[in-house]
Write a protein that holds these residues in place. Structure first.
Motif, PDB file in Angstrom:
ATOM      1  N   ASP A  76       0.830  -1.210   0.000  1.00  0.00           N
ATOM      2  CA  ASP A  76       0.000   0.000   0.000  1.00  0.00           C
ATOM      3  C   ASP A  76       0.867   1.264   0.000  1.00  0.00           C
ATOM      4  O   ASP A  76       0.546   2.240  -0.681  1.00  0.00           O
ATOM      5  CB  ASP A  76      -0.943   0.015   1.199  1.00  0.00           C
ATOM      6  CG  ASP A  76      -2.020  -1.055   1.129  1.00  0.00           C
ATOM      7  OD1 ASP A  76      -2.246  -1.617   0.037  1.00  0.00           O
ATOM      8  OD2 ASP A  76      -2.638  -1.345   2.181  1.00  0.00           O
ATOM      9  N   LEU A  77       1.963   1.239   0.751  1.00  0.00           N
ATOM     10  CA  LEU A  77       2.855   2.406   0.795  1.00  0.00           C
ATOM     11  C   LEU A  77       3.527   2.628  -0.555  1.00  0.00           C
ATOM     12  O   LEU A  77       3.664   3.774  -0.998  1.00  0.00           O
ATOM     13  CB  LEU A  77       3.898   2.246   1.907  1.00  0.00           C
ATOM     14  CG  LEU A  77       4.781   3.465   2.165  1.00  0.00           C
ATOM     15  CD1 LEU A  77       3.953   4.706   2.530  1.00  0.00           C
ATOM     16  CD2 LEU A  77       5.793   3.157   3.273  1.00  0.00           C
ATOM     17  N   ALA A  78       3.917   1.558  -1.235  1.00  0.00           N
ATOM     18  CA  ALA A  78       4.511   1.699  -2.573  1.00  0.00           C
ATOM     19  C   ALA A  78       3.510   2.335  -3.535  1.00  0.00           C
ATOM     20  O   ALA A  78       3.864   3.230  -4.309  1.00  0.00           O
ATOM     21  CB  ALA A  78       4.984   0.346  -3.093  1.00  0.00           C
ATOM     22  N   ARG A  79       2.280   1.886  -3.495  1.00  0.00           N
ATOM     23  CA  ARG A  79       1.237   2.462  -4.358  1.00  0.00           C
ATOM     24  C   ARG A  79       1.037   3.941  -4.049  1.00  0.00           C
ATOM     25  O   ARG A  79       0.944   4.762  -4.959  1.00  0.00           O
ATOM     26  CB  ARG A  79      -0.091   1.715  -4.187  1.00  0.00           C
ATOM     27  CG  ARG A  79      -0.103   0.335  -4.803  1.00  0.00           C
ATOM     28  CD  ARG A  79      -1.462  -0.343  -4.650  1.00  0.00           C
ATOM     29  NE  ARG A  79      -2.491   0.330  -5.414  1.00  0.00           N
ATOM     30  CZ  ARG A  79      -2.779   0.087  -6.701  1.00  0.00           C
ATOM     31  NH1 ARG A  79      -2.092  -0.821  -7.360  1.00  0.00           N
ATOM     32  NH2 ARG A  79      -3.735   0.758  -7.309  1.00  0.00           N
ATOM     33  N   LEU A  80       0.967   4.280  -2.774  1.00  0.00           N
ATOM     34  CA  LEU A  80       0.794   5.668  -2.363  1.00  0.00           C
ATOM     35  C   LEU A  80       1.982   6.521  -2.840  1.00  0.00           C
ATOM     36  O   LEU A  80       1.797   7.626  -3.361  1.00  0.00           O
ATOM     37  CB  LEU A  80       0.655   5.740  -0.838  1.00  0.00           C
ATOM     38  CG  LEU A  80       0.391   7.108  -0.232  1.00  0.00           C
ATOM     39  CD1 LEU A  80      -0.959   7.656  -0.686  1.00  0.00           C
ATOM     40  CD2 LEU A  80       0.438   7.018   1.296  1.00  0.00           C
ATOM     41  N   ALA A  81       3.188   5.994  -2.679  1.00  0.00           N
ATOM     42  CA  ALA A  81       4.389   6.714  -3.120  1.00  0.00           C
ATOM     43  C   ALA A  81       4.367   6.928  -4.628  1.00  0.00           C
ATOM     44  O   ALA A  81       4.605   8.041  -5.116  1.00  0.00           O
ATOM     45  CB  ALA A  81       5.641   5.938  -2.715  1.00  0.00           C
ATOM     46  N   ASN A  82       4.075   5.886  -5.386  1.00  0.00           N
ATOM     47  CA  ASN A  82       4.089   5.999  -6.849  1.00  0.00           C
ATOM     48  C   ASN A  82       2.976   6.889  -7.368  1.00  0.00           C
ATOM     49  O   ASN A  82       3.178   7.658  -8.315  1.00  0.00           O
ATOM     50  CB  ASN A  82       4.044   4.610  -7.483  1.00  0.00           C
ATOM     51  CG  ASN A  82       5.308   3.831  -7.187  1.00  0.00           C
ATOM     52  OD1 ASN A  82       6.387   4.407  -7.033  1.00  0.00           O
ATOM     53  ND2 ASN A  82       5.183   2.525  -7.098  1.00  0.00           N
ATOM     54  N   ASP A  83       1.809   6.829  -6.750  1.00  0.00           N
ATOM     55  CA  ASP A  83       0.730   7.739  -7.133  1.00  0.00           C
ATOM     56  C   ASP A  83       1.152   9.186  -6.886  1.00  0.00           C
ATOM     57  O   ASP A  83       0.917  10.070  -7.715  1.00  0.00           O
ATOM     58  CB  ASP A  83      -0.548   7.434  -6.351  1.00  0.00           C
ATOM     59  CG  ASP A  83      -1.229   6.141  -6.783  1.00  0.00           C
ATOM     60  OD1 ASP A  83      -0.891   5.604  -7.858  1.00  0.00           O
ATOM     61  OD2 ASP A  83      -2.097   5.659  -6.016  1.00  0.00           O
ATOM     62  N   GLY A  84       1.793   9.428  -5.739  1.00  0.00           N
ATOM     63  CA  GLY A  84       2.264  10.779  -5.417  1.00  0.00           C
ATOM     64  C   GLY A  84       3.345  11.264  -6.364  1.00  0.00           C
ATOM     65  O   GLY A  84       3.360  12.439  -6.758  1.00  0.00           O
ATOM     66  N   MET A  85       4.233  10.369  -6.748  1.00  0.00           N
ATOM     67  CA  MET A  85       5.290  10.749  -7.693  1.00  0.00           C
ATOM     68  C   MET A  85       4.704  11.086  -9.056  1.00  0.00           C
ATOM     69  O   MET A  85       5.080  12.089  -9.675  1.00  0.00           O
ATOM     70  CB  MET A  85       6.300   9.606  -7.836  1.00  0.00           C
ATOM     71  CG  MET A  85       7.025   9.288  -6.550  1.00  0.00           C
ATOM     72  SD  MET A  85       8.003  10.663  -5.983  1.00  0.00           S
ATOM     73  CE  MET A  85       9.590   9.942  -6.074  1.00  0.00           C
ATOM     74  N   ALA A  86       3.775  10.257  -9.524  1.00  0.00           N
ATOM     75  CA  ALA A  86       3.135  10.526 -10.816  1.00  0.00           C
ATOM     76  C   ALA A  86       2.404  11.865 -10.782  1.00  0.00           C
ATOM     77  O   ALA A  86       2.434  12.627 -11.762  1.00  0.00           O
ATOM     78  CB  ALA A  86       2.172   9.390 -11.167  1.00  0.00           C
ATOM     79  N   GLU A  87       1.780  12.163  -9.660  1.00  0.00           N
ATOM     80  CA  GLU A  87       1.077  13.435  -9.503  1.00  0.00           C
ATOM     81  C   GLU A  87       2.061  14.615  -9.572  1.00  0.00           C
ATOM     82  O   GLU A  87       1.774  15.627 -10.227  1.00  0.00           O
ATOM     83  CB  GLU A  87       0.345  13.436  -8.162  1.00  0.00           C
ATOM     84  CG  GLU A  87      -0.574  14.607  -7.939  1.00  0.00           C
ATOM     85  CD  GLU A  87      -1.296  14.486  -6.603  1.00  0.00           C
ATOM     86  OE1 GLU A  87      -1.166  15.418  -5.781  1.00  0.00           O
ATOM     87  OE2 GLU A  87      -1.983  13.468  -6.389  1.00  0.00           O
ATOM     88  N   LEU A  88       3.207  14.486  -8.933  1.00  0.00           N
ATOM     89  CA  LEU A  88       4.215  15.553  -8.992  1.00  0.00           C
ATOM     90  C   LEU A  88       4.715  15.769 -10.422  1.00  0.00           C
ATOM     91  O   LEU A  88       4.882  16.902 -10.867  1.00  0.00           O
ATOM     92  CB  LEU A  88       5.401  15.233  -8.073  1.00  0.00           C
ATOM     93  CG  LEU A  88       5.144  15.367  -6.576  1.00  0.00           C
ATOM     94  CD1 LEU A  88       6.320  14.811  -5.782  1.00  0.00           C
ATOM     95  CD2 LEU A  88       4.882  16.822  -6.204  1.00  0.00           C
TER      96      LEU A  88
END
Length: 164
Positions: A76-88
Motif C-alpha cells: 500500500d505504501l509503494a502504491r501511495l508513493a508511486n501515485d504521489g510521484m506521478a502526480e508531482l
C-alpha cells in the motif's frame, strides 16, 4: 537542459503515512525527517532555481519501502508513493520530467503488479530497489522475476545502497 536523474523526494501523503507507520523512526528514517527539501516543494524549488535550466527525475529516499512493515503495509505504501510521484510529474513536468517507482520488495506478487502498474499506467521511467531486502540478498528466487519484467518493459533499475 541539465537533468539530474536520481533525486530523493517524498510526496506529502506518502511522507505523512511514513510518519504514521514509524512515528519514532530510527537511523535513516529519522534523518530524512530533518531535510525540508525532501517534502516541502517551496524549499526544493528555491534550491532548484539556483541553477539555470535544471530538472530532476525523482524517487523516494531511504529507508526502503519494505522497512515500514510486511505486506500489505509495504504494498500500500509503494502504491501511495508511486501515485504521489506521478502526480508531482503531472503537476510540475518542467521541474520533474519523470519519476522512478518504488516497490514493495518483501511482497513477491505485489512487487510485480506494482512494477507493471507504475511503468505502464503511471509512466515511471524505471524502478528503484535497494541493495538488499530487509537483509536478504536480491538474488533470491522470489525477487528474480522483477529482473525479467524490467527487461521485458525495457526500463532501467536504479540500485540504492542499504545497510542490513
Amino acid at each position: 537542459m541539465k537533468i539530474d536523474i536520481f533525486n530523493h523526494i517524498f510526496p506529502k501523503k506518502c511522507f505523512d503515512k511514513m510518519l504514521e507507520l514509524l512515528p519514532k523512526g530510527a537511523d535513516m528514517h529519522k534523518r530524512v525527517r530533518n531535510v525540508p527539501s525532501l517534502v516541502d516543494l517551496d524549499v526544493r524549488f528555491k534550491m532548484m532555481d539556483l541553477f539555470n535550466d535544471y530538472a530532476q527525475v525523482i524517487c523516494i529516499g531511504s529507508p526502503p519501502i519494505e522497512a515500514y512493515g510486511p505486506p500489505p503495509i509495504s504494498t500500500d505504501l509503494a502504491r501511495l508513493a508511486n501515485d504521489g510521484m506521478a502526480e508531482l510529474v503531472q503537476k510540475y513536468p518542467k521541474r520533474f520530467p519523470g519519476f522512478i517507482a518504488s516497490l514493495p520488495m518483501n511482497d513477491p506478487k505485489g512487487l510485480l503488479a506494482e512494477t507493471r502498474r507504475a511503468v505502464k499506467d503511471l509512466g515511471a521511467v524505471g524502478v528503484q530497489i535497494f541493495s538488499n531486502v530487509n537483509g536478504r540478498p536480491l538474488d533470491k528466487p522470489e525477487t528474480m522475476p522483477l529482473f525479467d519484467i524490467m527487461a521485458e518493459l525495457d526500463r532501467p533499475i536504479w540500485l540504492h545502497p542499504a545497510r542490513g
